[in-house]
Structure formats: C-alpha cells, structure tokens
Design a protein around this motif. Sequence first.
Motif, PDB file in Angstrom:
ATOM      1  N   ASP A   1       0.798  -1.203  -0.097  1.00 60.51           N
ATOM      2  CA  ASP A   1      -0.069  -0.193   0.072  1.00 60.51           C
ATOM      3  C   ASP A   1       0.936   1.134  -0.111  1.00 60.51           C
ATOM      4  O   ASP A   1       1.683   1.506   0.951  1.00 60.51           O
ATOM      5  CB  ASP A   1      -0.746   0.031   1.334  1.00 60.51           C
ATOM      6  N   SER A   2       0.569   2.066  -1.086  1.00 58.12           N
ATOM      7  CA  SER A   2       1.788   3.257  -1.176  1.00 58.12           C
ATOM      8  C   SER A   2       1.219   4.262  -0.106  1.00 58.12           C
ATOM      9  O   SER A   2       2.070   5.393   0.029  1.00 58.12           O
ATOM     10  CB  SER A   2       1.472   3.814  -2.562  1.00 58.12           C
ATOM     11  N   GLY A   3      -0.003   4.292   0.230  1.00 55.24           N
ATOM     12  CA  GLY A   3      -0.505   5.504   1.102  1.00 55.24           C
ATOM     13  C   GLY A   3      -1.124   6.727   0.374  1.00 55.24           C
ATOM     14  O   GLY A   3      -1.699   7.483   0.887  1.00 55.24           O
ATOM     15  N   VAL A   4      -1.246   6.382  -0.941  1.00 49.23           N
ATOM     16  CA  VAL A   4      -1.868   7.404  -1.845  1.00 49.23           C
ATOM     17  C   VAL A   4      -3.325   6.771  -2.123  1.00 49.23           C
ATOM     18  O   VAL A   4      -3.561   5.815  -2.602  1.00 49.23           O
ATOM     19  CB  VAL A   4      -1.097   7.742  -3.030  1.00 49.23           C
ATOM     20  N   THR A   5      -4.604   7.743  -1.882  1.00 49.84           N
ATOM     21  CA  THR A   5      -5.675   6.782  -2.086  1.00 49.84           C
ATOM     22  C   THR A   5      -6.344   7.758  -3.109  1.00 49.84           C
ATOM     23  O   THR A   5      -6.425   9.134  -3.391  1.00 49.84           O
ATOM     24  CB  THR A   5      -6.498   7.251  -0.649  1.00 49.84           C
ATOM     25  N   GLN A   6      -6.988   6.843  -3.954  1.00 46.82           N
ATOM     26  CA  GLN A   6      -7.632   7.471  -5.095  1.00 46.82           C
ATOM     27  C   GLN A   6      -9.061   6.871  -5.226  1.00 46.82           C
ATOM     28  O   GLN A   6      -9.465   5.749  -5.211  1.00 46.82           O
ATOM     29  CB  GLN A   6      -6.924   7.308  -6.536  1.00 46.82           C
ATOM     30  N   THR A   7      -9.949   7.914  -5.309  1.00 49.49           N
ATOM     31  CA  THR A   7     -11.555   7.472  -5.443  1.00 49.49           C
ATOM     32  C   THR A   7     -12.091   8.222  -6.797  1.00 49.49           C
ATOM     33  O   THR A   7     -11.866   9.428  -6.806  1.00 49.49           O
ATOM     34  CB  THR A   7     -12.184   7.858  -4.215  1.00 49.49           C
ATOM     35  N   PRO A   8     -13.046   7.792  -7.343  1.00 50.49           N
ATOM     36  CA  PRO A   8     -13.467   6.143  -7.066  1.00 50.49           C
ATOM     37  C   PRO A   8     -12.320   5.369  -8.073  1.00 50.49           C
ATOM     38  O   PRO A   8     -11.587   5.794  -8.681  1.00 50.49           O
ATOM     39  CB  PRO A   8     -14.901   6.142  -8.052  1.00 50.49           C
ATOM     40  N   LYS A   9     -12.751   3.982  -7.868  1.00 51.93           N
ATOM     41  CA  LYS A   9     -11.721   3.161  -8.470  1.00 51.93           C
ATOM     42  C   LYS A   9     -12.121   3.077  -9.904  1.00 51.93           C
ATOM     43  O   LYS A   9     -11.410   2.670 -10.785  1.00 51.93           O
ATOM     44  CB  LYS A   9     -11.887   1.735  -7.739  1.00 51.93           C
ATOM     45  N   HIS A  10     -13.538   3.057 -10.251  1.00 52.75           N
ATOM     46  CA  HIS A  10     -14.098   2.722 -11.361  1.00 52.75           C
ATOM     47  C   HIS A  10     -14.960   3.823 -11.723  1.00 52.75           C
ATOM     48  O   HIS A  10     -15.982   4.333 -10.815  1.00 52.75           O
ATOM     49  CB  HIS A  10     -14.617   1.534 -11.459  1.00 52.75           C
ATOM     50  N   LEU A  11     -15.279   4.518 -13.083  1.00 49.55           N
ATOM     51  CA  LEU A  11     -16.276   5.493 -13.274  1.00 49.55           C
ATOM     52  C   LEU A  11     -16.600   5.087 -14.759  1.00 49.55           C
ATOM     53  O   LEU A  11     -15.676   4.986 -15.682  1.00 49.55           O
ATOM     54  CB  LEU A  11     -15.652   6.856 -13.149  1.00 49.55           C
ATOM     55  N   ILE A  12     -17.858   4.994 -14.901  1.00 45.15           N
ATOM     56  CA  ILE A  12     -18.506   4.949 -16.315  1.00 45.15           C
ATOM     57  C   ILE A  12     -19.156   5.899 -16.472  1.00 45.15           C
ATOM     58  O   ILE A  12     -20.142   6.412 -15.495  1.00 45.15           O
ATOM     59  CB  ILE A  12     -19.231   3.441 -16.477  1.00 45.15           C
ATOM     60  N   THR A  13     -19.045   6.747 -17.651  1.00 41.59           N
ATOM     61  CA  THR A  13     -19.820   7.865 -17.959  1.00 41.59           C
ATOM     62  C   THR A  13     -20.088   8.150 -19.375  1.00 41.59           C
ATOM     63  O   THR A  13     -19.534   7.231 -20.277  1.00 41.59           O
ATOM     64  CB  THR A  13     -19.370   9.201 -17.387  1.00 41.59           C
ATOM     65  N   ALA A  14     -20.887   8.987 -19.888  1.00 39.95           N
ATOM     66  CA  ALA A  14     -21.245   9.307 -21.398  1.00 39.95           C
ATOM     67  C   ALA A  14     -20.272  10.553 -21.805  1.00 39.95           C
ATOM     68  O   ALA A  14     -19.848  11.541 -21.070  1.00 39.95           O
ATOM     69  CB  ALA A  14     -22.589   9.436 -21.266  1.00 39.95           C
ATOM     70  N   THR A  15     -20.228  10.522 -23.166  1.00 39.53           N
ATOM     71  CA  THR A  15     -19.644  11.571 -23.772  1.00 39.53           C
ATOM     72  C   THR A  15     -20.510  12.787 -23.254  1.00 39.53           C
ATOM     73  O   THR A  15     -21.670  12.914 -23.146  1.00 39.53           O
ATOM     74  CB  THR A  15     -19.748  11.494 -25.276  1.00 39.53           C
ATOM     75  N   GLY A  16     -19.749  13.957 -23.228  1.00 48.17           N
ATOM     76  CA  GLY A  16     -20.223  15.320 -22.848  1.00 48.17           C
ATOM     77  C   GLY A  16     -20.389  15.634 -21.398  1.00 48.17           C
ATOM     78  O   GLY A  16     -20.530  16.563 -21.086  1.00 48.17           O
ATOM     79  N   GLN A  17     -20.245  14.530 -20.496  1.00 47.97           N
ATOM     80  CA  GLN A  17     -20.473  14.764 -19.108  1.00 47.97           C
ATOM     81  C   GLN A  17     -19.021  15.132 -18.724  1.00 47.97           C
ATOM     82  O   GLN A  17     -18.156  15.374 -19.270  1.00 47.97           O
ATOM     83  CB  GLN A  17     -20.697  13.319 -18.774  1.00 47.97           C
ATOM     84  N   ARG A  18     -19.137  15.330 -17.272  1.00 47.73           N
ATOM     85  CA  ARG A  18     -18.113  15.932 -16.612  1.00 47.73           C
ATOM     86  C   ARG A  18     -17.839  15.094 -15.139  1.00 47.73           C
ATOM     87  O   ARG A  18     -18.871  14.674 -14.649  1.00 47.73           O
ATOM     88  CB  ARG A  18     -18.387  17.324 -15.910  1.00 47.73           C
ATOM     89  N   VAL A  19     -16.665  14.860 -14.874  1.00 48.30           N
ATOM     90  CA  VAL A  19     -16.507  14.006 -13.708  1.00 48.30           C
ATOM     91  C   VAL A  19     -15.307  14.609 -12.911  1.00 48.30           C
ATOM     92  O   VAL A  19     -14.381  15.372 -13.358  1.00 48.30           O
ATOM     93  CB  VAL A  19     -15.966  12.586 -14.067  1.00 48.30           C
ATOM     94  N   THR A  20     -15.252  14.152 -11.513  1.00 49.16           N
ATOM     95  CA  THR A  20     -13.977  14.611 -10.747  1.00 49.16           C
ATOM     96  C   THR A  20     -13.490  13.292 -10.136  1.00 49.16           C
ATOM     97  O   THR A  20     -14.123  12.520  -9.740  1.00 49.16           O
ATOM     98  CB  THR A  20     -14.858  15.648  -9.456  1.00 49.16           C
ATOM     99  N   LEU A  21     -12.275  13.509 -10.357  1.00 48.16           N
ATOM    100  CA  LEU A  21     -11.394  12.549  -9.554  1.00 48.16           C
ATOM    101  C   LEU A  21     -10.671  12.951  -8.486  1.00 48.16           C
ATOM    102  O   LEU A  21     -10.309  14.107  -8.497  1.00 48.16           O
ATOM    103  CB  LEU A  21     -10.408  11.834 -10.586  1.00 48.16           C
ATOM    104  N   ARG A  22     -10.570  12.067  -7.496  1.00 45.87           N
ATOM    105  CA  ARG A  22     -10.477  12.604  -6.364  1.00 45.87           C
ATOM    106  C   ARG A  22      -8.793  11.907  -5.631  1.00 45.87           C
ATOM    107  O   ARG A  22      -8.753  10.709  -5.740  1.00 45.87           O
ATOM    108  CB  ARG A  22     -11.167  12.660  -5.028  1.00 45.87           C
ATOM    109  N   CYS A  23      -7.940  12.473  -5.089  1.00 49.38           N
ATOM    110  CA  CYS A  23      -6.627  11.976  -4.790  1.00 49.38           C
ATOM    111  C   CYS A  23      -6.346  12.580  -3.457  1.00 49.38           C
ATOM    112  O   CYS A  23      -6.285  13.592  -3.290  1.00 49.38           O
ATOM    113  CB  CYS A  23      -5.577  12.246  -5.525  1.00 49.38           C
ATOM    114  N   SER A  24      -5.810  11.646  -2.420  1.00 55.65           N
ATOM    115  CA  SER A  24      -5.367  12.004  -1.090  1.00 55.65           C
ATOM    116  C   SER A  24      -4.024  11.618  -1.050  1.00 55.65           C
ATOM    117  O   SER A  24      -3.799  10.097  -1.135  1.00 55.65           O
ATOM    118  CB  SER A  24      -6.264  11.314   0.116  1.00 55.65           C
ATOM    119  N   PRO A  25      -2.889  12.513  -0.864  1.00 55.24           N
ATOM    120  CA  PRO A  25      -1.783  12.122  -1.022  1.00 55.24           C
ATOM    121  C   PRO A  25      -1.017  11.158   0.366  1.00 55.24           C
ATOM    122  O   PRO A  25      -1.977  11.298   1.223  1.00 55.24           O
ATOM    123  CB  PRO A  25      -0.955  13.271  -1.041  1.00 55.24           C
ATOM    124  N   ARG A  26       0.014  10.748   0.404  1.00 54.90           N
ATOM    125  CA  ARG A  26       0.464   9.991   1.456  1.00 54.90           C
ATOM    126  C   ARG A  26       0.777  11.229   2.794  1.00 54.90           C
ATOM    127  O   ARG A  26       0.855  12.372   2.336  1.00 54.90           O
ATOM    128  CB  ARG A  26       1.916   9.792   1.442  1.00 54.90           C
TER     129      ARG A  26
END
Lengths: 114, 107
Positions: A1-26
């Motif tokens: 475990d690197s200590g870096v957390t990313q969420t979500p693990k998987h994301l399915i969306t459609a063209t034209g949409q907007r998403v946000t990926l999140r990261c918590s550093p060590r």
Amino acid sequence: DSGVTQTPKHLITATGQRVTLRCSPRSGDLSVYWYQQSLDQGLQFLIQYYNGEERAKGNILERFSAQQFPDLHSELNLSSLELGDSALYFCASSPQGRGNEKLFFGSGTQLSVL
Amino acid sequence: SQQGEEDPQALSIQEGENATMNCSYKTSINNLQWYRQNSGRGLVHLILIRSNEREKHSGRLRVTLDTSKKSSSLLITASRAADTASYFCQVGYDMRFGAGTRLTVKP
C-alpha cells in the motif's frame, strides 16, 4: 500500500459529461501529480501541484483542470468528455515535489466514457 | 527537461534467466529512477541512482549509469514469473515517463 488514495476506482460515464477524480496524498507529502495512461498514448504526465500551487504542467487538455486544496488532497476535473478520454488516471505524491524524490502512486481511477 | 526512453519495448524470457533493459536520455542529469508497473496497477519505485554513482544494487536488481553515454541499464537476475511487468525510467527533474519496457517472464 503506497499510502496514496484515489477515488473512485471505476467510473463509467457518457460523452459530454463532467467527472471529478479525487486523490489523497501520503501523509506528510506536499506535492501531488496526475497522470493519464491509455493504450495508445502511454503514460502521460498531466500536472503537478505543490502545497496548493501549480508547479508543472504537462499534456493537460484545456477541458481538464485540477486543484490542490488546503488539506492537500487534489481533484482532477474532466469535462466535455470524449471517447478518447477513457483511460486509467493515476495520482502520485512526493514530500517536496523535487525531481530527486520517489513518487508514490495510487491504484488509479479507471474511467470509461461510453 | 527531457524524458528517458526505454529499450527494448518488449522482452520475453524464461524464469531463471536474467533480464536487461535500458534507458537513454539526452541532457545532463543529477539522478535517474526506475519504476515497475504490474498490469493495471500504479507504478512502484524500484531504485534511484545519482549521477556520481556508476552502479547500485537492490536485491536481484542491478542498475548502472553511464553519464558519458547518457544511458542506464536495469538488470533483473534470476527472474521470476512475478517480475512480469512494465518497467519505466524517470530522468532527472522531468516528471514524464517513456513508453516503458514490457517484460514477460514465462514459468
């Protein structure tokens, strides 16, 4: 475990949409990096933040933006999504954001744009 | 700034054999790092070698750096099926990675 957390693990969306990926550093790391990995483009450096400020910019599209918050977590916003944005997005962190530091990578967010 | 380029693109060997992959770059550097990526996972740091070092070891890994030729090599001795992965180098202060070397170790 690197200590870096990313969420979500998987994301399915459609063209034209907007998403946000999140990261918590060590814990204790001040610098965050975002990478995009796809079969045709390989591992692409997108952007680096250090203690809330943008430090280096790579191949980040104008439709993409990122920020690092006072608690040091970071978010990568992807808008007007296209099929070609489907990829694995990694976040990495390091203590001071210097080039001679190890990068610690999260397990990634798999984005599928349908 | 500049990124390293790994060579070969792909390498297939039998378990127990040694695997050697190379990284070339174009300008002077102060250090070079090697990372491993198992399929679909995040990169894992393997080793850092500084410009004043010629060779460094870590377990079954041996890294060399030739600053006159602007190249580095990563040797994995007595390879195992678990070494199957992609290997990347990171050069100096550049945050970019090359295309990597995809190593397959057959049991």
